[in-house]
Design a protein around this motif. Sequence first.
Motif, short mmCIF file in Angstrom:
data_model
loop_
_atom_site.label_atom_id
_atom_site.label_comp_id
_atom_site.label_asym_id
_atom_site.label_seq_id
_atom_site.Cartn_x
_atom_site.Cartn_y
_atom_site.Cartn_z
N ASP A 119 0.83 -1.20 0.00
CA ASP A 119 0.00 0.00 0.00
C ASP A 119 0.86 1.26 0.00
OD1 ASP A 119 -2.23 -1.59 -0.02
OD2 ASP A 119 -2.70 -1.32 2.11
N THR A 120 1.93 1.28 0.80
CA THR A 120 2.80 2.46 0.85
C THR A 120 3.63 2.59 -0.43
OG1 THR A 120 4.48 1.22 2.08
CG2 THR A 120 2.95 2.59 3.36
N ASP A 121 4.01 1.47 -1.05
CA ASP A 121 4.75 1.50 -2.33
C ASP A 121 3.88 2.09 -3.44
OD1 ASP A 121 6.95 0.47 -1.09
OD2 ASP A 121 6.73 -1.57 -1.90
N GLN A 122 2.59 1.75 -3.42
CA GLN A 122 1.70 2.24 -4.47
C GLN A 122 1.41 3.73 -4.30
OE1 GLN A 122 -1.66 -0.37 -4.29
NE2 GLN A 122 -0.62 -2.04 -5.35
N GLU A 123 1.37 4.18 -3.02
CA GLU A 123 1.10 5.59 -2.76
C GLU A 123 2.28 6.46 -3.16
OE1 GLU A 123 0.08 5.87 1.34
OE2 GLU A 123 -1.77 4.73 1.12
N GLY A 124 3.49 5.98 -2.92
CA GLY A 124 4.70 6.80 -3.11
C GLY A 124 5.24 6.69 -4.46
#
Length: 124
Positions: A119-124
Motif C-alpha cells: 500500500d505504501t509503495d503504491q502511494e509513493g
Amino acid sequence: MESKRQQKFAGVLQEELAAIFQREGAAYLPNTLVTITKVRVSSDLAVAKVYLSFLNTNNTSLSVATVNAHAGEIRYKLGSRIRHQARIVPTLSFFVDDTNEYVEHMDKIFDKISKDRKDTDQEG
C-alpha cells in the motif's frame, strides 16, 4: 540439553502414547483427534511432559484438562506397553502444544506487514 538416553526414551514414550491415543483416545475425547507433538523427559526418566495438539475441538484447555484427569489410567496403559523396556513408568503431565496457533498468528502478522508495504509503495 537432553541426553541421548532421554531423547531415545522420549521417542519410545511418544510412539507408545500415540498408539494408546489412536486406539482409545475416543474414550477420553470423542470426535477429537489427539496428536502427541513432543515429549520431554527429566534426567532421571521419572517425569515426562507430553505436548498435545488437538483437531476438532473448540476448547483446547478443557481437552487437555480431560486428558490430565485420565493421566493415571493412561500411565497404567503405558506401563503395560513398556514394562520390558523401562524400569519405571514416568509420571505424565499433559500440556497443549500451541505451536500451530503461534505459526498462524505470525503468518497473519507477516501478511499484514507485506500488505502495508504494498500500500505504501503504491502511494509513493
